[in-house]
Design an enzyme around this catalytic site. Structure first.
Site, PDB file in Angstrom:
ATOM      1  N   HIS A 222       9.042 -53.214  -3.881  1.00  0.00           N
ATOM      2  CA  HIS A 222       7.979 -53.455  -4.873  1.00  0.00           C
ATOM      3  C   HIS A 222       8.554 -53.692  -6.260  1.00  0.00           C
ATOM      4  O   HIS A 222       9.449 -52.963  -6.692  1.00  0.00           O
ATOM      5  CB  HIS A 222       7.004 -52.266  -4.909  1.00  0.00           C
ATOM      6  CG  HIS A 222       6.091 -52.246  -3.723  1.00  0.00           C
ATOM      7  ND1 HIS A 222       6.539 -51.964  -2.446  1.00  0.00           N
ATOM      8  CD2 HIS A 222       4.766 -52.518  -3.616  1.00  0.00           C
ATOM      9  CE1 HIS A 222       5.510 -52.054  -1.608  1.00  0.00           C
ATOM     10  NE2 HIS A 222       4.438 -52.390  -2.286  1.00  0.00           N
TER      11      HIS A 222
ATOM     12  N   PHE B  15       8.149 -46.566  -9.072  1.00  0.00           N
ATOM     13  CA  PHE B  15       6.771 -46.067  -9.125  1.00  0.00           C
ATOM     14  C   PHE B  15       5.855 -47.141  -8.549  1.00  0.00           C
ATOM     15  O   PHE B  15       5.864 -48.281  -9.006  1.00  0.00           O
ATOM     16  CB  PHE B  15       6.410 -45.787 -10.585  1.00  0.00           C
ATOM     17  CG  PHE B  15       4.964 -45.476 -10.829  1.00  0.00           C
ATOM     18  CD1 PHE B  15       4.428 -44.252 -10.446  1.00  0.00           C
ATOM     19  CD2 PHE B  15       4.141 -46.400 -11.483  1.00  0.00           C
ATOM     20  CE1 PHE B  15       3.090 -43.962 -10.690  1.00  0.00           C
ATOM     21  CE2 PHE B  15       2.804 -46.107 -11.732  1.00  0.00           C
ATOM     22  CZ  PHE B  15       2.285 -44.887 -11.334  1.00  0.00           C
TER      23      PHE B  15
HETATM   24  N1  LIG Z   1       5.172 -51.043  -8.664  1.00  0.00           N
HETATM   25  C1  LIG Z   1       3.933 -51.326  -8.204  1.00  0.00           C
HETATM   26  O1  LIG Z   1       3.071 -50.475  -8.093  1.00  0.00           O
HETATM   27  N2  LIG Z   1       3.707 -52.615  -7.894  1.00  0.00           N
HETATM   28  C2  LIG Z   1       2.508 -53.083  -7.462  1.00  0.00           C
HETATM   29  N3  LIG Z   1       1.272 -52.414  -7.451  1.00  0.00           N
HETATM   30  C3  LIG Z   1       0.343 -53.330  -7.132  1.00  0.00           C
HETATM   31  O2  LIG Z   1      -0.856 -53.111  -7.052  1.00  0.00           O
HETATM   32  N4  LIG Z   1       0.916 -54.546  -6.934  1.00  0.00           N
HETATM   33  C4  LIG Z   1       2.255 -54.441  -7.136  1.00  0.00           C
HETATM   34  O3  LIG Z   1       3.120 -55.307  -7.055  1.00  0.00           O
END
Ligand SMILES: NC(=O)N[C@H]1NC(=O)NC1=O
Length: 174
Positions: A69, A121
């Site tokens: 992420h 996070f």
């Molecule tokens: N770091 C993180 O929470 N990233 C995300 N959250 C979200 O709703 N979309 C993302 O890419």
């Protein structure tokens, strides 16, 4: 146009992964794996298969998902290299419109979080506004690592739920 679950079930795996491969951010392997579980009786059944696949991973695998992420309001947002889904989610929660104080607080706390836990996070941005996200980020920095691993995965599942709903109709079939 949203597909119904029958259409999803009829997709060859190439199309299934092309269309649904980012329901968990940058983890098309999850989508590719659950294709074996077709036919899904409903969107909920597809979502459950994804959830079960994630739950069956070792803790290192769950951390791997979190590490795929992008940071909220991080370098991928600055450079325009977010996935379409993430860009829309981050824009919707005001991550592109932080004032300079908020931006530096976010950067500092994201860094602190990553140094403490070794993964970023993660929060379902669509369910929060920027004040909320900053408050959660600051509070969650205080948790234990195992608690945060589980919290992050819960958020991944919420993000996945909303991404699936934008692609597939919720009607049951069969
Ligand atoms: N770091 C993180 O929470 N990233 C995300 N959250 C979200 O709703 N979309 C993302 O890419």
């Amino acid at each position: 146009m949203k597909m119904d679950i029958a259409t999803v079930n009829a997709l060859p795996y190439e199309d299934f992964v092309d269309i649904l491969g980012n329901v968990v951010e940058k983890c098309p392997i999850i989508t590719a794996a659950v294709w074996s579980g077709r036919p899904f009786l409903s969107l909920a059944a597809l979502e459950a298969a994804i959830s079960e696949f994630i739950d069956a991973l070792p803790e290192s695998g769950k951390e791997g998902i979190l590490r795929c992420h992008p940071d909220l309001a991080g370098r991928d947002l600055q450079s325009g290299s977010l996935t379409r889904e993430s860009r829309e989610e981050q824009a919707g929660s005001g991550m592109g419109a932080l004032n300079s104080g908020e931006a530096s607080r976010m950067a500092r706390l994201n860094q602190e979080y990553k140094e403490r836990f070794g993964f970023p996070f993660v929060i379902c941005a669509r369910m929060h506004d920027k004040e909320n996200i900053l408050r959660e980020l600051s509070a969650r920095c205080q948790n234990e690592r195992a608690v945060e691993r589980a919290r992050g995965i819960e958020e991944v599942k919420k993000i996945c739920h909303l991404r699936l709903q934008s692609l597939v109709l919720t009607d049951n079939m069969l």
